[in-house]
Design a protein around this motif. Sequence first.
Motif, PDB file in Angstrom:
ATOM      1  N   ILE A   9     -49.960  10.899  17.238  1.00  0.00           N
ATOM      2  CA  ILE A   9     -48.533  11.130  17.013  1.00  0.00           C
ATOM      3  C   ILE A   9     -47.726   9.894  17.408  1.00  0.00           C
ATOM      4  N   TYR A  10     -48.099   9.277  18.520  1.00  0.00           N
ATOM      5  CA  TYR A  10     -47.408   8.045  18.925  1.00  0.00           C
ATOM      6  C   TYR A  10     -47.594   6.952  17.872  1.00  0.00           C
ATOM      7  N   GLU A  11     -48.820   6.868  17.338  1.00  0.00           N
ATOM      8  CA  GLU A  11     -49.087   5.875  16.307  1.00  0.00           C
ATOM      9  C   GLU A  11     -48.299   6.190  15.040  1.00  0.00           C
ATOM     10  N   GLY A  12     -48.175   7.464  14.712  1.00  0.00           N
ATOM     11  CA  GLY A  12     -47.393   7.869  13.552  1.00  0.00           C
ATOM     12  C   GLY A  12     -45.924   7.515  13.705  1.00  0.00           C
ATOM     13  N   ASP A  13     -45.387   7.712  14.904  1.00  0.00           N
ATOM     14  CA  ASP A  13     -43.999   7.311  15.167  1.00  0.00           C
ATOM     15  C   ASP A  13     -43.816   5.809  14.939  1.00  0.00           C
ATOM     16  N   GLU A  18     -41.827   1.273  11.445  1.00  0.00           N
ATOM     17  CA  GLU A  18     -42.090   0.008  10.759  1.00  0.00           C
ATOM     18  C   GLU A  18     -41.942   0.139   9.244  1.00  0.00           C
ATOM     19  N   ARG A  19     -42.578   1.164   8.673  1.00  0.00           N
ATOM     20  CA  ARG A  19     -42.637   1.295   7.216  1.00  0.00           C
ATOM     21  C   ARG A  19     -41.339   1.801   6.599  1.00  0.00           C
ATOM     22  N   GLN A  20     -40.577   2.541   7.359  1.00  0.00           N
ATOM     23  CA  GLN A  20     -39.315   3.049   6.831  1.00  0.00           C
ATOM     24  C   GLN A  20     -38.125   2.214   7.289  1.00  0.00           C
ATOM     25  N   ASN A  21     -38.429   1.112   7.953  1.00  0.00           N
ATOM     26  CA  ASN A  21     -37.383   0.157   8.364  1.00  0.00           C
ATOM     27  C   ASN A  21     -36.260   0.864   9.109  1.00  0.00           C
ATOM     28  N   MET A  22     -36.638   1.564  10.163  1.00  0.00           N
ATOM     29  CA  MET A  22     -35.666   2.314  10.944  1.00  0.00           C
ATOM     30  C   MET A  22     -35.916   2.053  12.421  1.00  0.00           C
ATOM     31  N   SER A  23     -35.010   2.482  13.255  1.00  0.00           N
ATOM     32  CA  SER A  23     -35.171   2.332  14.703  1.00  0.00           C
ATOM     33  C   SER A  23     -35.737   3.613  15.293  1.00  0.00           C
ATOM     34  N   SER A  24     -36.235   3.521  16.517  1.00  0.00           N
ATOM     35  CA  SER A  24     -36.726   4.719  17.199  1.00  0.00           C
ATOM     36  C   SER A  24     -35.587   5.704  17.433  1.00  0.00           C
ATOM     37  N   THR A  25     -34.379   5.179  17.606  1.00  0.00           N
ATOM     38  CA  THR A  25     -33.212   6.053  17.770  1.00  0.00           C
ATOM     39  C   THR A  25     -32.935   6.830  16.494  1.00  0.00           C
ATOM     40  N   ASP A  26     -33.125   6.181  15.342  1.00  0.00           N
ATOM     41  CA  ASP A  26     -32.948   6.870  14.059  1.00  0.00           C
ATOM     42  C   ASP A  26     -33.962   8.006  13.912  1.00  0.00           C
ATOM     43  N   GLY A 211     -40.404  13.875   8.986  1.00  0.00           N
ATOM     44  CA  GLY A 211     -40.448  12.744   8.064  1.00  0.00           C
ATOM     45  C   GLY A 211     -41.312  11.586   8.487  1.00  0.00           C
ATOM     46  N   LEU A 212     -42.423  11.872   9.205  1.00  0.00           N
ATOM     47  CA  LEU A 212     -43.334  10.767   9.518  1.00  0.00           C
ATOM     48  C   LEU A 212     -43.946  10.224   8.229  1.00  0.00           C
ATOM     49  N   ASP A 213     -44.381   8.993   8.287  1.00  0.00           N
ATOM     50  CA  ASP A 213     -44.902   8.286   7.121  1.00  0.00           C
ATOM     51  C   ASP A 213     -45.987   9.099   6.413  1.00  0.00           C
ATOM     52  N   ASP A 214     -45.798   9.346   5.114  1.00  0.00           N
ATOM     53  CA  ASP A 214     -46.734  10.175   4.342  1.00  0.00           C
ATOM     54  C   ASP A 214     -48.139   9.593   4.323  1.00  0.00           C
ATOM     55  N   ARG A 215     -48.230   8.282   4.176  1.00  0.00           N
ATOM     56  CA  ARG A 215     -49.546   7.649   4.098  1.00  0.00           C
ATOM     57  C   ARG A 215     -50.299   7.822   5.417  1.00  0.00           C
ATOM     58  N   PHE A 216     -49.588   7.692   6.505  1.00  0.00           N
ATOM     59  CA  PHE A 216     -50.209   7.915   7.811  1.00  0.00           C
ATOM     60  C   PHE A 216     -50.742   9.338   7.923  1.00  0.00           C
TER      61      PHE A 216
END
Length: 511
Positions: A9-13, A18-26, A211-216
């Motif tokens: 889960i941490y890796e998915g976050d 990275e892939r969605q070009n967003m911040s952890s706050t987002d 909304g975690l990365d689908d590919r992950f």
Amino acid sequence: MKIYSKAQIYEGDKLTIERQNMSSTDLMERAGTQVFNWLHAHLKNAQATIHVFCGIGNNGGDGLVIARHLMRHDYQVKMYIVNYSDKRSKDFLINYDHIKNVTKKWPTLLNYREEFPEIHRDDIIIDAVFGIGFNRPAADWVRALFIHFRNSEAFTLSIDIPSGLSTDSIAEDEDAVVWADYTLSFVSPKLVFFLPQTAKFTKQWEVLNIGLDDRFLKETFTNVNLIGKPEATLMYRPREKFSHKGTFGHTLIIGGSYGKIGAVTLASRAALSAGAGLVSAYIPKCGYTALQSSFPEAMVITDEYETLISEIKLEIEPTVIGFGVGIGTAKQTVQAFEAFLKTNKTPLVIDADGVNILAQNKTLLKLVPKSTILTPHPKELERLIGKWRDDFDKLKKVQDFSIKYEVIVVIKGAHTITVSREDLYVNNTGNPGLATAGTGDVLTGIITGLISQGYKPLTAALFGVYLHGRSADLAVQYLGYESLMANHVVDYLGAAFKDLFKQAKHVSEHQ
């Protein structure tokens, strides 16, 4: 459904950011908003006071996002910061600062039990104190706070995981864990929601998609999976028009002893109801009339001995053999089983006293064919693998056993877990009505009946466990838990299959 580990889960976050070009706050905003949307849909602007308890890490940050959205929609919200450390996560601090955009009243800082707020039974508690990163005992005053939650009898909603509950170990102090009425779990459920020692900490759970990365999510392998209706639908193989009884194999049930012929009858009925083309039963002479009379569809072969199995002589070539139901552990039976194992090449499902014989004679395990399925209840499992410290130690011991002997082990329980080497499959059907005599015999019959039809052993175990539980779930709608008997589980197998057939047809029509 995949059950992701904490590390995954941490890796998915991380990959999502990275892939969605967003911040952890987002990402935190997205997670908290999803929780609010769920609450808003269920509360429908209810006037209950909502107490939001936030830790000082990322789970607390989620809580602050939730509280902010609740206040913006005019809910009666009281916020608290459970100040168990001087350290704060970055995203917690950012969302703490955002609170001033919706209210002039800052959250109450809790440091000691004397500061605990009054909570009424009709209020709602949102638990966002500790998340999945929790790895140390809670302070005494935080433990007292969790007890305060329980004593209030207010509905308690935990965010991601009940605070104080670890994803990979058993809590030493149950009072240091929040006892949630409901848990909204991000990404996937947690394994601890299904284990006997930890399932009590949340009465119900639901997964929220953040909304975690689908590919992950698609590419990440998990060695823990939840088996429910969607997974069972994919296993199910509807029959072809030109099938005949030979298409679906020949199941042989070997078992029974004086006074325990009923076990063989149940297993044999279940095998045929699960779809086996032919079913034979190998039993002591004393059971011949009873079995032929109660289950005329079965063919019966009798041992030369009157009251037990003393020798296993087969003039038939079954597709699969279910061994052990009601068979006893007499010396002659043990010797017969050993002689049988030395020459047998047929797939096996071993239950009940078959498991006990193996536990008492460990050298016989080397003779068991690969991919044999063992279906022990808890005490039989303990005899087989030895005592365990806790549920995680039990799973590890069964994994090691499965690897060493190359077998599949079905750990029967409220959430039956099937173990194949390192992989765990958690079943999500069944109910307390199954806690009655003979239901284990039925499960053995179902699994053997599925292997008879050509299902691979692991698939047969998973699908069999699912059908067994689903049949019981359908039966109790009419019978209740207390009145459910093993025969009822067999009687409702057709309804369980029909339920899947409808689902499979629906899926195919919409592909």
